[in-house]
Design a protein around this motif. Structure first.
Motif, PDB file in Angstrom:
ATOM      1  N   GLY A  11       0.832  -1.201   0.000  1.00 45.84           N
ATOM      2  CA  GLY A  11       0.000   0.000   0.000  1.00 45.84           C
ATOM      3  C   GLY A  11       0.860   1.242   0.000  1.00 45.84           C
ATOM      4  O   GLY A  11       2.042   1.201   0.302  1.00 45.84           O
ATOM      5  N   SER A  12       0.242   2.353  -0.374  1.00 46.66           N
ATOM      6  CA  SER A  12       0.991   3.600  -0.471  1.00 46.66           C
ATOM      7  C   SER A  12       1.337   4.142   0.914  1.00 46.66           C
ATOM      8  O   SER A  12       0.480   4.163   1.799  1.00 46.66           O
ATOM      9  N   PRO A  13       2.573   4.571   1.108  1.00 46.41           N
ATOM     10  CA  PRO A  13       2.935   5.134   2.410  1.00 46.41           C
ATOM     11  C   PRO A  13       2.291   6.490   2.654  1.00 46.41           C
ATOM     12  O   PRO A  13       2.301   6.981   3.767  1.00 46.41           O
ATOM     13  N   LEU A  14       1.767   7.102   1.604  1.00 47.84           N
ATOM     14  CA  LEU A  14       1.183   8.435   1.767  1.00 47.84           C
ATOM     15  C   LEU A  14      -0.323   8.394   1.981  1.00 47.84           C
ATOM     16  O   LEU A  14      -0.985   9.416   2.049  1.00 47.84           O
ATOM     17  N   GLU A  15      -0.879   7.166   2.073  1.00 50.11           N
ATOM     18  CA  GLU A  15      -2.310   7.033   2.252  1.00 50.11           C
ATOM     19  C   GLU A  15      -2.720   7.591   3.616  1.00 50.11           C
ATOM     20  O   GLU A  15      -2.135   7.226   4.639  1.00 50.11           O
ATOM     21  N   MET A  16      -3.712   8.478   3.609  1.00 51.12           N
ATOM     22  CA  MET A  16      -4.136   9.076   4.872  1.00 51.12           C
ATOM     23  C   MET A  16      -5.218   8.209   5.477  1.00 51.12           C
ATOM     24  O   MET A  16      -6.389   8.309   5.120  1.00 51.12           O
ATOM     25  N   ASP A  38       0.189   6.320   8.377  1.00 51.12           N
ATOM     26  CA  ASP A  38       0.879   5.367   9.237  1.00 51.12           C
ATOM     27  C   ASP A  38       2.352   5.783   9.342  1.00 51.12           C
ATOM     28  O   ASP A  38       3.104   5.710   8.375  1.00 51.12           O
ATOM     29  N   MET A  39       2.762   6.219  10.536  1.00 55.09           N
ATOM     30  CA  MET A  39       4.112   6.766  10.708  1.00 55.09           C
ATOM     31  C   MET A  39       5.207   5.776  10.308  1.00 55.09           C
ATOM     32  O   MET A  39       6.143   6.126   9.598  1.00 55.09           O
ATOM     33  N   ARG A  74      -5.916  -2.839  13.306  1.00 58.99           N
ATOM     34  CA  ARG A  74      -4.752  -2.244  12.653  1.00 58.99           C
ATOM     35  C   ARG A  74      -3.732  -1.881  13.723  1.00 58.99           C
ATOM     36  O   ARG A  74      -4.035  -1.146  14.654  1.00 58.99           O
ATOM     37  N   VAL A  75      -2.544  -2.427  13.555  1.00 60.70           N
ATOM     38  CA  VAL A  75      -1.477  -2.080  14.488  1.00 60.70           C
ATOM     39  C   VAL A  75      -0.725  -0.882  13.918  1.00 60.70           C
ATOM     40  O   VAL A  75      -0.271  -0.910  12.780  1.00 60.70           O
ATOM     41  N   LEU A  76      -0.637   0.185  14.679  1.00 61.50           N
ATOM     42  CA  LEU A  76       0.143   1.346  14.270  1.00 61.50           C
ATOM     43  C   LEU A  76       1.295   1.487  15.269  1.00 61.50           C
ATOM     44  O   LEU A  76       1.146   2.142  16.297  1.00 61.50           O
ATOM     45  N   PRO A  77       2.423   0.843  14.981  1.00 58.04           N
ATOM     46  CA  PRO A  77       3.499   0.793  15.979  1.00 58.04           C
ATOM     47  C   PRO A  77       4.009   2.182  16.343  1.00 58.04           C
ATOM     48  O   PRO A  77       4.478   2.406  17.446  1.00 58.04           O
ATOM     49  N   LEU A  78       3.914   3.109  15.394  1.00 57.11           N
ATOM     50  CA  LEU A  78       4.370   4.470  15.693  1.00 57.11           C
ATOM     51  C   LEU A  78       3.228   5.475  15.512  1.00 57.11           C
ATOM     52  O   LEU A  78       3.457   6.649  15.258  1.00 57.11           O
ATOM     53  N   GLY A  79       2.025   5.005  15.604  1.00 54.67           N
ATOM     54  CA  GLY A  79       0.903   5.920  15.482  1.00 54.67           C
ATOM     55  C   GLY A  79       0.782   6.524  14.094  1.00 54.67           C
ATOM     56  O   GLY A  79       1.252   5.956  13.116  1.00 54.67           O
ATOM     57  N   THR A  80       0.150   7.693  14.031  1.00 50.41           N
ATOM     58  CA  THR A  80       0.031   8.369  12.747  1.00 50.41           C
ATOM     59  C   THR A  80       0.645   9.756  12.852  1.00 50.41           C
ATOM     60  O   THR A  80       0.876  10.264  13.943  1.00 50.41           O
ATOM     61  N   ASP A  81       0.897  10.362  11.687  1.00 51.93           N
ATOM     62  CA  ASP A  81       1.450  11.716  11.673  1.00 51.93           C
ATOM     63  C   ASP A  81       0.310  12.731  11.588  1.00 51.93           C
ATOM     64  O   ASP A  81      -0.865  12.376  11.765  1.00 51.93           O
ATOM     65  N   ASN A  82       0.645  13.959  11.275  1.00 62.02           N
ATOM     66  CA  ASN A  82      -0.379  15.001  11.288  1.00 62.02           C
ATOM     67  C   ASN A  82      -1.411  14.845  10.176  1.00 62.02           C
ATOM     68  O   ASN A  82      -2.510  15.356  10.265  1.00 62.02           O
ATOM     69  N   THR A 104      -5.124  14.239  13.703  1.00 65.66           N
ATOM     70  CA  THR A 104      -3.666  14.331  13.774  1.00 65.66           C
ATOM     71  C   THR A 104      -3.116  13.521  14.931  1.00 65.66           C
ATOM     72  O   THR A 104      -3.728  13.418  15.990  1.00 65.66           O
ATOM     73  N   PHE A 105      -1.943  12.959  14.685  1.00 62.41           N
ATOM     74  CA  PHE A 105      -1.117  12.325  15.724  1.00 62.41           C
ATOM     75  C   PHE A 105      -1.867  11.313  16.583  1.00 62.41           C
ATOM     76  O   PHE A 105      -2.103  11.543  17.775  1.00 62.41           O
ATOM     77  N   PHE A 106      -2.285  10.182  15.979  1.00 59.56           N
ATOM     78  CA  PHE A 106      -2.840   9.098  16.794  1.00 59.56           C
ATOM     79  C   PHE A 106      -1.692   8.420  17.525  1.00 59.56           C
ATOM     80  O   PHE A 106      -0.632   8.200  16.941  1.00 59.56           O
ATOM     81  N   ARG A 107      -1.946   8.073  18.779  1.00 60.35           N
ATOM     82  CA  ARG A 107      -0.899   7.425  19.580  1.00 60.35           C
ATOM     83  C   ARG A 107      -0.509   6.073  18.973  1.00 60.35           C
ATOM     84  O   ARG A 107      -1.333   5.420  18.343  1.00 60.35           O
ATOM     85  N   PRO A 108       0.707   5.635  19.202  1.00 69.96           N
ATOM     86  CA  PRO A 108       1.085   4.288  18.781  1.00 69.96           C
ATOM     87  C   PRO A 108       0.240   3.274  19.538  1.00 69.96           C
ATOM     88  O   PRO A 108      -0.078   3.496  20.699  1.00 69.96           O
ATOM     89  N   GLY A 109      -0.115   2.185  18.894  1.00 73.07           N
ATOM     90  CA  GLY A 109      -0.896   1.175  19.584  1.00 73.07           C
ATOM     91  C   GLY A 109      -1.673   0.308  18.620  1.00 73.07           C
ATOM     92  O   GLY A 109      -1.530   0.423  17.406  1.00 73.07           O
ATOM     93  N   THR A 110      -2.514  -0.564  19.168  1.00 69.47           N
ATOM     94  CA  THR A 110      -3.342  -1.442  18.355  1.00 69.47           C
ATOM     95  C   THR A 110      -4.731  -0.845  18.270  1.00 69.47           C
ATOM     96  O   THR A 110      -5.329  -0.526  19.289  1.00 69.47           O
ATOM     97  N   TYR A 111      -5.225  -0.671  17.063  1.00 73.65           N
ATOM     98  CA  TYR A 111      -6.546  -0.084  16.887  1.00 73.65           C
ATOM     99  C   TYR A 111      -7.525  -1.175  16.486  1.00 73.65           C
ATOM    100  O   TYR A 111      -7.319  -1.860  15.490  1.00 73.65           O
ATOM    101  N   VAL A 112      -8.572  -1.365  17.316  1.00 77.87           N
ATOM    102  CA  VAL A 112      -9.566  -2.402  17.083  1.00 77.87           C
ATOM    103  C   VAL A 112     -10.856  -1.734  16.646  1.00 77.87           C
ATOM    104  O   VAL A 112     -11.270  -0.752  17.255  1.00 77.87           O
ATOM    105  N   SER A 113     -11.472  -2.258  15.613  1.00 78.94           N
ATOM    106  CA  SER A 113     -12.712  -1.669  15.114  1.00 78.94           C
ATOM    107  C   SER A 113     -13.813  -1.789  16.163  1.00 78.94           C
ATOM    108  O   SER A 113     -14.113  -2.884  16.647  1.00 78.94           O
TER     109      SER A 113
END
Lengths: 334, 416
Positions: free
Chosen positions: B37-42, B198-199, B186-194, B47-56
């Motif tokens: 997938g594209s690294p630039l996909e928003m 996916d960081m 979705r696991v976001l090990p480093l959260g998201t950026d602004n 802005t700035f979701f904390r790192p962690g596991t996101y469960v629907s």
């Protein structure tokens, strides 16, 4: 004294030529690029206008004002003439404030921050590097990788880390600006206290980076010198270690001074970005503001000032070098 | 040659640096295979979701498989997670005002605190020296506690055809679901950026781009520097004078200034990563020229060079076969340093807002710029800038280490 005169005269002439070339570059580089800067500016201003004739009128007016409708050579001489009068044009973003006025207030911050910081870093770095070369063993094993790591860290990286640790988490330093927001620059005790409070964090972020780079250079230089024949010979003669170290230090110092002259431009560049992180009211923040606002006169004015500063610093270092280097000294005695 | 290679591989400094950079390169190559997938996909809206596991939330509510697990500390944990530290502080203020000794109030032990609170708190008591804001806060906190402690089940309602709500499922306080059985995690090990990207993914992609920029800039700078240095050192005379004049000129005029001027003139929309790399390369050849020239000047009167000249070999051949091998080790070292300074230059340029355009590729400098523009450092979003700083430091540390290692191999005097 005659030898010195010749040496300095040659240096001064060389710097003058460099200065002229720098000014020419500063003038010509933006104009070499494709695209019409005036068109870009008017497009921004006339963005909301529907009438084509009104936009055309604005374009004409600006072209007249910046003289872009004249031939290049005429433009250049107007530029030089204005430059000699200290006129760098008007800022777009802070219209109608002249650029020279904006720069005047930011240059002093940059000079007062960077000059002491780079000098301090250079001195401490050289002492540590010489010590590492002399002691070797444990001290060197720690210092070299540490210096490599620190000098590899971009100046802005260290700035952010210092800012977050001391400013945001420990709250022992202010997080942005050169003085408290509610003060007006003046020579009052409260203002000076506020300036000092805001000073040390950017200061150390530049100093630490400078230490890293200088220590590595001085270490290599000193090791070269320590292994050279004259040191071995002095040892055989039984000259005291302390005295030999003095000689070695002096000899290793000379290339370091030249090194400072050569790297001062890079250092200032890095430190400018560190200024941006701290939102320090110096040239770095001015450039950033100029770039985000597409303020052409401000950017070209800032880069010219930076070039001037670097040139002046290199010139002074060269002069100092002339007094210290025995080879230049010898030429002067003849 | 073989001997030199052996010496290089035996230098611990070089090998550590080399392995580090190899790991970084391999990461940029391999990671996209696991996470396509594209690294630039928003992906995140915000802005700035904390790192962690996101469960629907939807999937976890609608799942049929629920497990009942009775944990004794579940209620306490639930209250503790809902009770902010300022709520606790307010409770403490009230209790102190009531006359409870300070050592009896333990903010860490939620259970004891709650016991104390329910035994002493009385809404009708009013302290005169307490401001209305604090009093209101106390009341709010008390109401919240009441709601939290009542073990009420939650009803999930579905909307029926006529618009009324029909009871769907009932969620009890001790029901659990297994994350492995949830469709959307979705696991976001480093959260998201602004921008909500996916960081980690973006950063690894940016690492690749930045390394590429360094490589292109380094290659251009080394090539120009080498060519000019060889010509100037070998030919001497007028050519030397001209080249050295230009070189000295650009040594004193800071390359940083040229970079700013050129990049700004190119304009935001035309600045791709490659363009930036080329501009950096074109402004940083000075050092290589100076040192190559110095070395070539000492080589040009060697016997084998003179012999080659007498044999009528062409200029190119003399330079490539008779002189280049002597300075090759030096050129490689210069190349490594140029890569490093190219990456740093891109980062610095981007920090000033003159980096490649944001929409096409991520670079380490650009990510840094946006993190700063959205004041990640003041919002405590450490994941948006700290990994970047570490990564940049890592790159330049490993490249510098390689260089020092090579230096020690080629300059025996520097060896330990």
């Amino acid at each position: 004294m005659k030898g010195y005169k010749k040496y300095f005269g040659k240096k001064a002439l060389w710097f003058f030529i460099t200065l002229v070339c720098a000014v020419i570059l500063n003038f010509i580089l933006p104009r070499l690029m494709p695209g019409d800067p005036v068109a870009a500016i008017t497009a921004r201003i006339a963005g909301g206008m529907t009438s084509a004739t009104a936009a055309q009128q604005i374009y004409q007016e600006y072209a007249e004002k910046f003289g872009t409708n004249q031939p290049m050579i005429v433009q250049f001489f107007t530029y030089i003439k204005n430059l000699l009068r200290g006129d760098l044009g008007l800022s777009f973003t802070q219209y109608p404030r002249p650029v020279s006025d904006i720069l005047k207030s930011s240059v002093i911050w940059t000079v007062c921050l960077q000059l002491p910081a780079i000098l301090t870093g250079w001195i401490i770095g050289n002492v540590l590097g010489a010590l590492a070369a002399y002691i070797r063993k444990g001290f060197d094993k720690v210092l070299l990788p540490l210096s490599l790591l620190i000098s590899g860290l971009p100046a802005f990286g260290l700035a952010i880390i210092l800012l977050v640790v001391f400013g945001v988490n420990l709250k022992i330093a202010p997080i942005s600006g050169g003085y408290a927001q509610n003060l007006i620059p003046s020579f009052t005790p409260t203002f000076i206290k506020s300036v000092i409070g805001h000073y040390w964090l950017p200061f150390f972020s530049i100093v630490i980076i400078a230490i890293g780079g200088q220590a590595i250079g001085m270490r290599s230089m000193s090791i070269y010198e320590l292994n050279s024949d004259y040191v071995k010979y002095s040892r055989f003669l039984g000259i005291k270690d302390r005295k030999i170290v003095g000689y070695v230090f002096r000899n290793a110092m000379l290339p370091q001074i030249t090194g400072l002259a050569l790297s001062i431009g890079t250092m200032i560049g890095g430190a400018l970005v560190a200024e941006v992180i701290f939102n320090y009211p110096g040239l770095g923040s001015t450039i950033l503001r100029g770039i985000t606002g597409s303020d052409y006169p401000m950017i070209s004015g800032s880069t010219l000032i930076i070039t001037l500063m670097v040139l002046a610093a290199s010139f002074i270092i060269d002069i100092v070098y002339g007094f210290i280097d025995p080879r230049v000294k010898a030429a002067q005695i003849e | 040659m073989k001997n030199t290679l052996r010496q290089i591989t035996q230098s611990p400094k070089f090998m550590i640096g080399f392995c580090l950079i190899l790991v970084l390169i391999l990461t940029t190559l391999i990671y996209p295979l696991f996470s396509p997938g594209s690294p630039l996909e928003m992906i995140g809206l915000g802005t700035f979701f904390r790192p962690g596991t996101y469960v629907s939330v939807y999937d976890s509510v609608t799942t049929d498989k629920r497990y009942t697990i009775n944990l004794t500390d579940a209620a306490e944990k639930r209250v503790a997670s809902k009770l902010a530290s300022e709520d606790k502080e307010v409770m403490k203020t009230w209790l102190l005002e009531f006359g409870i000794a300070e050592e009896e109030i333990d903010l860490e032990d939620t259970e004891a605190l709650l016991d104390l609170w329910f035994n002493t708190y009385d809404e009708s008591i009013r302290f005169d020296n307490m401001t209305t804001a604090v009093r209101k806060h106390v009341q709010r906190t008390d109401a919240k506690l009441d709601g939290l402690l009542e073990h009420q089940d939650i009803i999930v309602a579905d909307s029926a055809a006529d618009g009324s709500l029909v009871e769907g499922s009932l969620i009890k306080g001790n029901e659990y679901i297994n994350v492995a059985e949830i469709a959307n995690v979705r696991v976001l090990p480093l959260g998201t950026d602004n921008f909500g990207r996916d960081m980690l993914k973006e950063m690894i992609s940016a690492l690749g781009v930045s390394l590429m920029i360094g490589l292109i800039a380094g290659a251009i700078a080394t090539f120009i520097g080498l060519a000019l240095g060889l010509l100037s050192g070998y030919l001497g005379g007028v050519v030397d004078d001209i080249i050295m004049f230009v070189t000295n000129l650009f040594t004193v005029i800071p390359s940083f200034v040229l970079l700013i001027l050129i990049s700004f003139s190119i304009g935001q929309s035309d600045r791709g990563a490659t363009t930036v790399a080329i501009v950096i390369g074109l402004t940083s050849w000075v050092w290589t020229t100076r040192s190559v020239r110095a070395q070539v000047t000492s080589l040009r009167n060697r016997d084998h060079v003179n012999l080659s000249k007498l044999s009528g070999h062409s200029l190119i051949r003399i330079l490539v076969t008779d002189i280049l091998p002597y300075i090759a080790s030096y050129v490689i070292m210069a190349f490594i340093l140029q890569i490093c300074s190219g990456i740093l230059a891109e980062a610095q340029l981007s920090m000033l807002g003159l980096g490649p355009k944001t929409t096409s590729v991520p670079t380490l400098g650009l990510m840094m710029f946006w993190a700063m523009a959205y004041t990640a450092h003041l919002n405590g979003a450490w994941w948006a800038y700290f990994p970047l700083v570490i990564l940049i430091a890592c790159i330049s540390f490993s490249l510098n280490l390689m260089n020092t290692g090579l230096d020690q191999v080629f300059n025996p005097q520097l060896r330990d």
